[in-house]
Design a protein around this motif. Structure first.
Motif, PDB file in Angstrom:
ATOM      1  N   ILE A   1     -12.231  44.940  39.069  1.00 53.18           N
ATOM      2  CA  ILE A   1     -13.502  45.237  38.393  1.00 53.18           C
ATOM      3  C   ILE A   1     -13.309  45.267  36.882  1.00 53.18           C
ATOM      4  N   LEU A   2     -12.200  45.841  36.423  1.00 50.38           N
ATOM      5  CA  LEU A   2     -11.887  45.813  34.990  1.00 50.38           C
ATOM      6  C   LEU A   2     -11.764  44.369  34.508  1.00 50.38           C
ATOM      7  N   GLY A   3     -11.061  43.554  35.269  1.00 52.90           N
ATOM      8  CA  GLY A   3     -10.897  42.140  34.913  1.00 52.90           C
ATOM      9  C   GLY A   3     -12.219  41.391  34.881  1.00 52.90           C
ATOM     10  N   LEU A   4     -13.087  41.656  35.857  1.00 57.08           N
ATOM     11  CA  LEU A   4     -14.410  41.015  35.854  1.00 57.08           C
ATOM     12  C   LEU A   4     -15.199  41.413  34.614  1.00 57.08           C
ATOM     13  N   GLY A   5     -15.152  42.685  34.245  1.00 60.18           N
ATOM     14  CA  GLY A   5     -15.850  43.141  33.044  1.00 60.18           C
ATOM     15  C   GLY A   5     -15.338  42.438  31.800  1.00 60.18           C
ATOM     16  N   ILE A   6     -14.025  42.335  31.684  1.00 57.84           N
ATOM     17  CA  ILE A   6     -13.431  41.644  30.534  1.00 57.84           C
ATOM     18  C   ILE A   6     -13.815  40.173  30.552  1.00 57.84           C
ATOM     19  N   HIS A   7     -13.774  39.560  31.731  1.00 58.03           N
ATOM     20  CA  HIS A   7     -14.126  38.134  31.849  1.00 58.03           C
ATOM     21  C   HIS A   7     -15.583  37.888  31.441  1.00 58.03           C
ATOM     22  N   PHE A   8     -16.507  38.675  31.968  1.00 60.27           N
ATOM     23  CA  PHE A   8     -17.914  38.474  31.624  1.00 60.27           C
ATOM     24  C   PHE A   8     -18.180  38.787  30.152  1.00 60.27           C
ATOM     25  N   HIS A   9     -17.462  39.747  29.612  1.00 56.71           N
ATOM     26  CA  HIS A   9     -17.578  40.033  28.175  1.00 56.71           C
ATOM     27  C   HIS A   9     -17.071  38.828  27.372  1.00 56.71           C
ATOM     28  N   GLY A  10     -15.944  38.273  27.801  1.00 52.64           N
ATOM     29  CA  GLY A  10     -15.385  37.101  27.121  1.00 52.64           C
ATOM     30  C   GLY A  10     -16.319  35.904  27.174  1.00 52.64           C
ATOM     31  N   LEU A  11     -16.939  35.688  28.345  1.00 50.92           N
ATOM     32  CA  LEU A  11     -17.890  34.576  28.472  1.00 50.92           C
ATOM     33  C   LEU A  11     -19.055  34.723  27.501  1.00 50.92           C
ATOM     34  N   ARG A  12     -19.456  35.953  27.294  1.00 56.73           N
ATOM     35  CA  ARG A  12     -20.625  36.234  26.467  1.00 56.73           C
ATOM     36  C   ARG A  12     -20.344  36.133  24.968  1.00 56.73           C
ATOM     37  N   HIS A  13     -19.098  36.446  24.571  1.00 56.83           N
ATOM     38  CA  HIS A  13     -18.824  36.600  23.146  1.00 56.83           C
ATOM     39  C   HIS A  13     -17.807  35.624  22.555  1.00 56.83           C
ATOM     40  N   TYR A  14     -17.060  34.903  23.368  1.00 56.89           N
ATOM     41  CA  TYR A  14     -16.010  34.040  22.832  1.00 56.89           C
ATOM     42  C   TYR A  14     -16.193  32.611  23.321  1.00 56.89           C
ATOM     43  N   SER A  15     -16.294  31.680  22.394  1.00 53.97           N
ATOM     44  CA  SER A  15     -16.535  30.287  22.755  1.00 53.97           C
ATOM     45  C   SER A  15     -15.338  29.658  23.467  1.00 53.97           C
ATOM     46  N   PHE A  16     -14.136  30.167  23.235  1.00 58.05           N
ATOM     47  CA  PHE A  16     -12.944  29.600  23.856  1.00 58.05           C
ATOM     48  C   PHE A  16     -12.721  30.073  25.290  1.00 58.05           C
ATOM     49  N   TRP A  17     -13.513  31.055  25.760  1.00 52.73           N
ATOM     50  CA  TRP A  17     -13.309  31.649  27.081  1.00 52.73           C
ATOM     51  C   TRP A  17     -13.654  30.647  28.178  1.00 52.73           C
TER      52      TRP A  17
ATOM     53  N   ASP B   1     -15.007  29.066  31.568  1.00 51.91           N
ATOM     54  CA  ASP B   1     -16.093  29.322  32.506  1.00 51.91           C
ATOM     55  C   ASP B   1     -15.775  28.682  33.860  1.00 51.91           C
ATOM     56  N   SER B   2     -14.511  28.391  34.100  1.00 58.50           N
ATOM     57  CA  SER B   2     -14.083  27.760  35.341  1.00 58.50           C
ATOM     58  C   SER B   2     -14.111  28.761  36.488  1.00 58.50           C
ATOM     59  N   TRP B   3     -14.428  28.279  37.691  1.00 63.76           N
ATOM     60  CA  TRP B   3     -14.399  29.148  38.858  1.00 63.76           C
ATOM     61  C   TRP B   3     -12.987  29.623  39.131  1.00 63.76           C
ATOM     62  N   GLY B   4     -12.009  28.941  38.570  1.00 67.91           N
ATOM     63  CA  GLY B   4     -10.609  29.326  38.750  1.00 67.91           C
ATOM     64  C   GLY B   4     -10.285  30.687  38.155  1.00 67.91           C
ATOM     65  N   ALA B   5     -11.169  31.187  37.289  1.00 66.46           N
ATOM     66  CA  ALA B   5     -10.933  32.515  36.709  1.00 66.46           C
ATOM     67  C   ALA B   5     -10.972  33.598  37.780  1.00 66.46           C
ATOM     68  N   TYR B   6     -11.766  33.400  38.835  1.00 61.65           N
ATOM     69  CA  TYR B   6     -11.922  34.438  39.849  1.00 61.65           C
ATOM     70  C   TYR B   6     -10.681  34.581  40.740  1.00 61.65           C
ATOM     71  N   PRO B   7     -10.109  33.476  41.254  1.00 62.50           N
ATOM     72  CA  PRO B   7      -8.841  33.674  41.979  1.00 62.50           C
ATOM     73  C   PRO B   7      -7.727  34.158  41.048  1.00 62.50           C
ATOM     74  N   LEU B   8      -7.778  33.748  39.779  1.00 59.66           N
ATOM     75  CA  LEU B   8      -6.790  34.227  38.814  1.00 59.66           C
ATOM     76  C   LEU B   8      -6.915  35.741  38.631  1.00 59.66           C
ATOM     77  N   LEU B   9      -8.141  36.231  38.488  1.00 59.28           N
ATOM     78  CA  LEU B   9      -8.363  37.675  38.367  1.00 59.28           C
ATOM     79  C   LEU B   9      -7.933  38.417  39.630  1.00 59.28           C
ATOM     80  N   ALA B  10      -8.293  37.879  40.789  1.00 57.86           N
ATOM     81  CA  ALA B  10      -7.914  38.523  42.052  1.00 57.86           C
ATOM     82  C   ALA B  10      -6.394  38.535  42.206  1.00 57.86           C
TER      83      ALA B  10
END
Length: 160
Positions: free
Chosen positions: A65-81, A83-92
């Protein structure tokens, strides 16, 4: 301090601080006045609870959940973040690996999920057979609230 009260206490402290800072309009925290911050707070509360009460069964959920929060924050604020679906298995995989360091369970799954996530993010051209994963990620992306509802219902009504 009971285990249940500790989690609720950490959660209330975090959510209260979030809304107080938001109400005071502290300029330093303007980028954090969003729903991903609430995920970060929930994940941090789970982790604090897990480590301070030595009840490590919620480590995976806290890290994820912490990782998801950081990921969604990154998507919202950083252009380099990414948006690949691969972020979710990476977070898990990262969450499972970090919790496995304490629980000594799940290292193989953690490594497999980390590898899948890294491969899908850094691979410039994925094999054709990976197309079904993109479709599955799209379906999950559209219907993830249903997945949460079903998981919650299962947890509430399963026979122990």
């Amino acid at each position: 301090m009971t285990k249940k009260n500790a989690f609720i206490g950490f959660l209330l402290l975090g959510v209260g601080a979030y809304f107080l800072l938001r109400q005071l309009r502290v300029p330093l925290f303007v980028d954090f006045y969003s729903w991903p911050t609430l995920l970060i707070i929930i994940g941090a509360a789970l982790l604090l609870h897990a480590y301070l009460t030595k009840d490590h069964k919620n480590l995976f959920a806290g890290y994820f959940i912490l990782g998801l929060g950081i990921h969604f924050h990154g998507l919202r604020h950083y252009s380099f973040w990414t948006d690949s679906w691969g972020a979710y298995p990476l977070l898990a995989g990262a969450a499972l690996f970090l919790s496995a360091l304490k629980t000594k369970k799940g290292f193989i799954w953690a490594i497999l999920l980390l590898a899948l996530g890294i491969f899908t993010i850094v691979s410039p051209k994925q094999p054709a057979w990976f197309g079904w994963l993109d479709q599955a990620a799209g379906i999950i992306g559209d219907f993830w609230p249903v997945l949460l509802i079903l998981t919650g219902a299962y947890l509430l009504f399963r026979k122990k």
